[in-house]
Enzyme design. Structure first.
Site, PDB file in Angstrom:
ATOM      1  N   ASP A 161       5.262 -10.172  34.472  1.00 25.13           N
ATOM      2  CA  ASP A 161       6.583 -10.272  33.852  1.00 25.13           C
ATOM      3  C   ASP A 161       6.368 -10.328  32.347  1.00 25.13           C
ATOM      4  OD1 ASP A 161       9.015 -10.832  32.803  1.00 25.13           O
ATOM      5  OD2 ASP A 161       9.476 -12.517  34.135  1.00 25.13           O
ATOM      6  N   LYS A 202      14.012  -7.991  26.356  1.00 27.90           N
ATOM      7  CA  LYS A 202      13.945  -8.473  24.971  1.00 27.90           C
ATOM      8  C   LYS A 202      13.563  -7.351  23.974  1.00 27.90           C
ATOM      9  CE  LYS A 202      14.000 -13.097  26.619  1.00 27.90           C
ATOM     10  NZ  LYS A 202      13.385 -13.793  27.740  1.00 27.90           N
ATOM     11  N   TYR A 234       9.398 -18.538  34.080  1.00 27.33           N
ATOM     12  CA  TYR A 234      10.784 -18.133  34.261  1.00 27.33           C
ATOM     13  C   TYR A 234      10.839 -16.623  34.454  1.00 27.33           C
ATOM     14  CZ  TYR A 234      15.770 -17.419  33.266  1.00 27.33           C
ATOM     15  OH  TYR A 234      17.096 -17.065  33.338  1.00 27.33           O
TER      16      TYR A 234
HETATM   17  C1  LIG Z   1      14.049 -13.957  29.221  1.00 31.05           C
HETATM   18  C2  LIG Z   1      13.164 -13.745  30.381  1.00 31.05           C
HETATM   19  C3  LIG Z   1      13.628 -13.190  31.584  1.00 31.05           C
HETATM   20  C4  LIG Z   1      15.090 -12.918  31.824  1.00 31.05           C
HETATM   21  O1  LIG Z   1      15.588 -11.935  30.983  1.00 31.05           O
HETATM   22  P1  LIG Z   1      17.173 -11.895  30.709  1.00 31.05           P
HETATM   23  O2  LIG Z   1      17.341 -10.677  29.869  1.00 31.05           O
HETATM   24  O3  LIG Z   1      17.535 -13.169  30.030  1.00 31.05           O
HETATM   25  O4  LIG Z   1      17.835 -11.765  32.026  1.00 31.05           O
HETATM   26  C5  LIG Z   1      12.719 -12.916  32.586  1.00 31.05           C
HETATM   27  N1  LIG Z   1      11.423 -13.185  32.427  1.00 31.05           N
HETATM   28  C6  LIG Z   1      10.927 -13.725  31.299  1.00 31.05           C
HETATM   29  C7  LIG Z   1       9.466 -13.971  31.173  1.00 31.05           C
HETATM   30  C8  LIG Z   1      11.790 -14.052  30.252  1.00 31.05           C
HETATM   31  O5  LIG Z   1      11.312 -14.640  29.157  1.00 31.05           O
END
Ligand SMILES: *Cc1c(COP(=O)(O)O)cnc(C)c1O
Length: 430
Positions: free
Chosen positions: A239, A267, A144
Site C-alpha cells: 500500500d 495522494k 491504515y
Molecule cells: C491515506 C491512505 C489511504 C486511504 O486513502 P484515501 O484517499 O484517504 O481514501 C490508504 N492507505 C494509506 C497507506 C494511506 O495513507
C-alpha cells in the site's frame, strides 16, 4: 492569533456536517481546540479565513510534495477544465498516466485508476482474492488502508488471533477474514500463515508505515514478507498511497529494493485531485473486468481533470531527480532538531514523526510497531502541537501522523522550523 472566523465556521459546520468535518482527524479532537478553516494555499503556506498564515507540514496528508498550487499544475488543470470536467469515456490522458506510472514503477505493468486510496486498496485486495481463489488477508496493526469494511481492523490486545473491527457498522464477518499481525514481527506473520495454510490471499502492508506515525520496516522485514508470500502462494500488496512517489520516484520498491505483486497509489499520484490507482503484473491485473472476472468500476475513474493534475505532477518529479535528495535532507535537519531535544524520531526520506515517548529523555527508545507508538504521551504531543501552531507552523493534529516535507519548504523555513522546535519542545519539558 485571532481565529474567530474559523471558530464561527466550525460551530456552524457542526450543525450540518458530522463533527464539523469531512474526515475525522481534521477536527483537532486529539489535540483540543478547534481547527482553522483554510481560505487558500500557496507554496508551503496555508492561509486561514482570519488572515493567519501557517507553514504547512501536513501538505494535505501527503499529496503536496511540490507545495500548494504549483503554477504548472494549476495551469494544466485550468486548461483541462475548459475542455470538460468528466466524460465517462476513455481519454488519451489515462493512457499517458498509466505509462508514466509504469516508467516510475516498472513492476506495475497494468494499472487501474480510481478516485481514492480507500478504493485502490479495497480493489487490490479483491483482485488478490480473485487471483488466488482464497479469502483471508493479513494486515498489520497500526497500518491504515482506507476505510473499507474489511480493512478497518487492527489487533485485539494481547493475542492477535482474535479479529475485531475498529468501527461500528462493520459486520463481524468482514473482520473474520482480516487477520492482524504485528509490524516488524516476522514470528507473528509466520504463525498466522501456518495457522491459515492455503487460505491467505494476500499480505497487505505499508512498506514504510506512516499511519501510526512513521515506522520504517526493520532490516529484512519486507524481504521476509516477500519470501513467505511466494512460498505460500499468497500475493504481497504494497500500500503505497503515502510512499508512492514520496520515498523515491519508484516508491518503496526503489527505496527498499523489495518487489511486491500489487501496488496501490493515492495522494501524490493525483497531484492534489481525487485520484488513486492500483496495479501490478499483466498476469495479475488481467483478472480485472472487463478483461477478467474481478468487477471494479467507477463513474469518475480516470477523471480528465484529476488525470491532468497527476500527469503534470509526475512529470515535474521525473524532470527533477535532485528533488528527493533535497527534501530528504530537509527532513533530516528537522529530525536532528528533535533528536537534540532527546526525543525519539523515526524518519524515512521526507517523512518523519517525533514520538513523545514517556521515556524520551533516555532517548533511543525505538518505536517499531503499533504497541510502541501507543505508549506515547499524547498530552505532551498536544502541548507541542499548539505551541508550534501559535508560532504559525502547522503539523498534523495527531501524534500518529507523519510530518510531510515538500520541495516548497525553503532552507530558511527549515531553519525557522528547527528554532521553533527547539523552543516548543524546551517548554514542553519544563
Ligand atoms: C491515506 C491512505 C489511504 C486511504 O486513502 P484515501 O484517499 O484517504 O481514501 C490508504 N492507505 C494509506 C497507506 C494511506 O495513507
Amino acid at each position: 492569533m485571532d481565529t474567530n472566523q474559523s471558530k464561527m465556521l466550525f460551530d456552524k459546520a457542526k450543525k450540518c456536517i458530522p463533527g464539523g468535518v469531512n474526515s475525522p482527524v481534521r477536527a483537532f479532537g486529539a489535540v483540543g481546540g478547534h481547527p482553522f478553516f483554510v481560505e487558500r494555499a500557496e507554496g508551503p503556506w496555508l492561509y486561514d479565513v482570519d488572515g493567519n498564515r501557517y507553514l504547512d507540514y501536513v501538505c494535505s496528508w501527503g499529496p503536496g510534495i511540490l507545495g500548494h498550487a504549483h503554477p504548472r499544475v494549476v495551469e494544466a488543470v485550468r486548461k483541462a477544465c475548459g475542455g470538460g470536467l468528466t466524460f465517462g469515456a476513455p481519454t488519451a490522458g489515462e493512457v499517458e498516466l498509466a505509462e508514466l506510472i509504469h516508467v516510475c514503477v516498472p513492476d506495475v505493468e497494468m494499472v487501474r485508476l480510481v478516485s481514492s486510496g480507500t478504493e485502490a486498496v479495497m480493489s487490490a485486495v479483491r483482485v488478490a482474492r480473485g487471483f488466488t481463489g482464497r479469502e483471508k488477508i493479513i494486515k498489520f496493526a497500526g497500518n491504515y488502508h482506507g476505510h473499507s469494511d474489511g480493512l478497518l481492523v487492527k489487533a485485539g490486545s494481547g493475542l492477535m488471533t482474535q479479529s475485531v473491527p475498529d468501527s461500528a457498522g462493520v459486520p463481524a464477518g468482514y473482520a473474520e477474514s482480516t487477520l492482524t499481525a504485528v509490524y516488524n514481527d516476522e514470528q507473528s506473520v509466520r504463525r498466522m500463515m501456518e495457522e491459515n495454510s492455503g487460505q491467505v490471499a494476500a499480505i497487505v502492508v505499508e512498506p514504510v508505515a506512516a499511519n501510526m506515525g512513521v515506522v520504517p520496516p526493520k532490516e529484512g522485514f519486507l524481504e521476509f514478507l516477500r519470501r513467505i508470500t511466494k512460498e505460500k502462494g499468497a500475493l504481497l500488496i504494497f500500500d503505497e498511497v503515502i510512499t508512492g512517489f514520496r520515498l523515491a520516484l519508484g516508491g518503496a520498491t526503489e527505496y527498499t529494493g523489495v518487489h511486491a505483486d500489487l501496488h496501490t497509489f493515492g495522494k501524490i499520484v493525483g497531484g492534489g485531485m481525487p485520484l488513486a490507482a492500483y496495479g501490478g503484473s499483466r498476469e495479475i491485473m488481467s483478472c480485472v473486468a472487463p478483461l477478467g472476472e474481478v468487477y471494479q468500476a467507477g463513474t469518475l475513474s480516470g477523471n480528465p481533470v484529476a488525470v491532468t493534475a497527476g500527469i503534470t505532477t509526475l512529470k515535474i518529479l521525473m524532470e527533477d531527480r535532485g528533488m528527493y535528495r533535497r527534501i530528504d535532507t530537509k527532513a533530516e535537519r528537522i529530525a536532528e532538531a528533535f533528536c537534540k531535544k532527546g526525543l525519539t524520531v523515526n524518519r524515512a526520506g521526507s517523512l518523519l514523526t517525533v514520538f513523545f515517548t514517556s521515556d524520551c529523555a533516555q532517548s533511543g527508545m525505538n518505536v517499531a510497531n503499533y504497541e510502541d507508538a501507543c505508549r506515547c504521551d499524547r498530552e505532551a504531543f498536544a502541548g507541542y502541537f499548539h505551541r508550534m501552531l501559535e508560532r504559525g507552523i502547522y503539523v498534523a493534529p495527531s501524534q500518529f501522523e507523519a510530518m510531510f516535507v515538500s520541495d516548497a519548504h525553503s532552507e530558511e523555513l527549515i531553519d525557522w522550523t528547527c528554532e521553533a522546535i527547539a523552543q516548543s519542545v524546551a517548554r514542553a519539558q519544563q
